[in-house]
Design an enzyme around this catalytic site. Structure first.
Site, PDB file in Angstrom:
ATOM      1  N   CYS A 187      53.111  15.500  52.644  1.00  0.00           N
ATOM      2  CA  CYS A 187      54.109  15.891  53.647  1.00  0.00           C
ATOM      3  C   CYS A 187      54.770  14.643  54.231  1.00  0.00           C
ATOM      4  O   CYS A 187      54.085  13.701  54.621  1.00  0.00           O
ATOM      5  CB  CYS A 187      53.446  16.716  54.750  1.00  0.00           C
ATOM      6  SG  CYS A 187      54.644  17.160  56.030  1.00  0.00           S
ATOM      7  N   ASN A 228      48.866  -0.420  21.011  1.00  0.00           N
ATOM      8  CA  ASN A 228      50.241  -0.012  21.297  1.00  0.00           C
ATOM      9  C   ASN A 228      50.987   0.151  19.982  1.00  0.00           C
ATOM     10  O   ASN A 228      50.667  -0.522  19.001  1.00  0.00           O
ATOM     11  CB  ASN A 228      50.934  -1.076  22.175  1.00  0.00           C
ATOM     12  CG  ASN A 228      52.157  -0.530  22.889  1.00  0.00           C
ATOM     13  OD1 ASN A 228      53.070  -0.013  22.265  1.00  0.00           O
ATOM     14  ND2 ASN A 228      52.155  -0.622  24.213  1.00  0.00           N
ATOM     15  N   HIS A 244      49.297   5.336  40.169  1.00  0.00           N
ATOM     16  CA  HIS A 244      50.655   5.755  40.533  1.00  0.00           C
ATOM     17  C   HIS A 244      50.677   7.179  41.091  1.00  0.00           C
ATOM     18  O   HIS A 244      51.752   7.750  41.269  1.00  0.00           O
ATOM     19  CB  HIS A 244      51.597   5.630  39.322  1.00  0.00           C
ATOM     20  CG  HIS A 244      51.853   4.201  38.921  1.00  0.00           C
ATOM     21  ND1 HIS A 244      52.498   3.842  37.768  1.00  0.00           N
ATOM     22  CD2 HIS A 244      51.527   3.032  39.540  1.00  0.00           C
ATOM     23  CE1 HIS A 244      52.560   2.506  37.688  1.00  0.00           C
ATOM     24  NE2 HIS A 244      51.967   2.003  38.750  1.00  0.00           N
ATOM     25  N   GLN A 291      48.153   4.530  34.808  1.00  0.00           N
ATOM     26  CA  GLN A 291      49.454   4.565  35.488  1.00  0.00           C
ATOM     27  C   GLN A 291      50.053   5.962  35.359  1.00  0.00           C
ATOM     28  O   GLN A 291      51.077   6.254  35.948  1.00  0.00           O
ATOM     29  CB  GLN A 291      50.412   3.564  34.841  1.00  0.00           C
ATOM     30  CG  GLN A 291      49.933   2.134  34.911  1.00  0.00           C
ATOM     31  CD  GLN A 291      50.763   1.232  34.003  1.00  0.00           C
ATOM     32  OE1 GLN A 291      51.797   0.708  34.402  1.00  0.00           O
ATOM     33  NE2 GLN A 291      50.334   1.072  32.781  1.00  0.00           N
ATOM     34  N   ASN A 292      49.428   6.794  34.544  1.00  0.00           N
ATOM     35  CA  ASN A 292      49.999   8.115  34.277  1.00  0.00           C
ATOM     36  C   ASN A 292      49.740   9.069  35.438  1.00  0.00           C
ATOM     37  O   ASN A 292      48.647   9.084  35.991  1.00  0.00           O
ATOM     38  CB  ASN A 292      49.417   8.690  32.988  1.00  0.00           C
ATOM     39  CG  ASN A 292      49.721   7.806  31.795  1.00  0.00           C
ATOM     40  OD1 ASN A 292      50.623   6.979  31.873  1.00  0.00           O
ATOM     41  ND2 ASN A 292      48.980   7.957  30.719  1.00  0.00           N
ATOM     42  N   ASP A 325      50.293  12.378  35.016  1.00  0.00           N
ATOM     43  CA  ASP A 325      50.239  13.722  34.428  1.00  0.00           C
ATOM     44  C   ASP A 325      48.897  14.429  34.595  1.00  0.00           C
ATOM     45  O   ASP A 325      48.780  15.628  34.339  1.00  0.00           O
ATOM     46  CB  ASP A 325      50.623  13.682  32.946  1.00  0.00           C
ATOM     47  CG  ASP A 325      49.812  12.656  32.145  1.00  0.00           C
ATOM     48  OD1 ASP A 325      48.600  12.504  32.416  1.00  0.00           O
ATOM     49  OD2 ASP A 325      50.391  12.005  31.245  1.00  0.00           O
TER      50      ASP A 325
END
Ligand code: APR
Length: 242
Positions: free
Chosen positions: A130, A216, A122, A104-105, A107
């Protein structure tokens, strides 16, 4: 914290897994110094991600949304992959076409580490799209002009990111579904498990009979559903799995 017994169990499961699918979230990048979205450092000025990462926010105030992305790009460019990212590269090398990474990152740290078999569901903060002609391009300029425009048609550019209220790309959905249905081990690393559709992936994996392991720092809405929940930092625990 995860116990030695839990770690040994997780290693054993991984060692015998035929097809492995991994889902990562902001927690894996937190160990590289990238702030998570829902942690204490998740706010930018007074805004939450949900206030800015929407088509409505961009239509209302593209300057503000681009300022936020410029800030995040500046921050991320100073960060590097950590041992958890590196371990997933090793996993890909060992399992080859029997491993798929869903992140989902945005970066890009998985790609920087060397992962190739992945879906960035994502999007990617280093890509722009554009709003006029739809052309997608890589863009590593820092800082971007406050309102960057397309070289081809001069319309406003937007980040190539899936915002709240937008659907995932068809191709990514198809690839994720395939990977979830094929896996016998699903590893979920550093995600709060509240944003769909990724938040539902552990249930899909369970439905097809896969074993689900979560890593986690804290418990999540998925913790009760998974077979093994390891508490701790991704950078410490993920390398112990191989
Ligand atoms: N190691 C493991 N887990 C960690 C670590 C760490 N070092 N640090 C934080 N975590 C966990 C937190 O406990 C939390 O469960 O990572 C999770 C981060 O949660 P979020 O900030 O909600 O990030 P994520 O789940 O990736 O968010 C999903 O929401 O804002 C949108 O599009 C954005 O992709 C993002 C999506």
């Amino acid at each position: 914290m995860a116990t030695d017994d839990q770690i040994i169990l997780a290693r054993t499961h991984l060692a015998s897994a035929r097809n492995v699918t991994v889902l990562t979230g902001a927690g894996i990048s937190a160990d590289s110094g990238v702030p998570t979205f829902r942690g204490a450092d998740g706010l930018w000025r007074t805004y939450r991600a949900e206030d800015l990462a929407t088509p409505e926010a961009f239509a209302r105030d593209p300057r503000l949304v681009w300022e936020w992305y410029n800030w995040r790009r500046e921050l991320i460019t100073t960060k590097s992959p950590n041992p958890a990212h590196d371990t997933l590269v090793e996993l890909e090398q060992r399992w080859t076409d029997r491993m798929w990474l869903i992140t989902q990152n945005v970066d890009g740290l998985h790609r920087t580490a060397g992962s190739q078999r992945l879906s960035e569901i994502h999007g990617n903060i280093w890509k722009v799209r554009c709003t006029g002609c739809g052309v997608i391009s890589e863009n590593r300029e820092i800082p971007l002009p406050i309102l960057p425009t397309c070289r081809l048609c001069h319309a406003l550019l937007r980040p190539h990111i899936v915002w709240f209220g937008e659907s995932l790309w068809e191709e990514d959905l198809r690839r994720c579904d395939e990977a979830l249905r094929a896996c016998d081990l699903f590893l979920v690393i550093g995600t709060s498990g509240v944003v769909y559709p990724a938040a539902g992936f552990a249930s899909v994996a369970k439905e097809v009979g896969a074993l689900v392991i979560e890593i986690n720092l804290e418990s999540t809405p998925q913790s009760n559903l998974v077979d093994l929940s390891l508490r701790g930092r991704a950078k410490d625990l993920v390398p112990l799995l191989l």
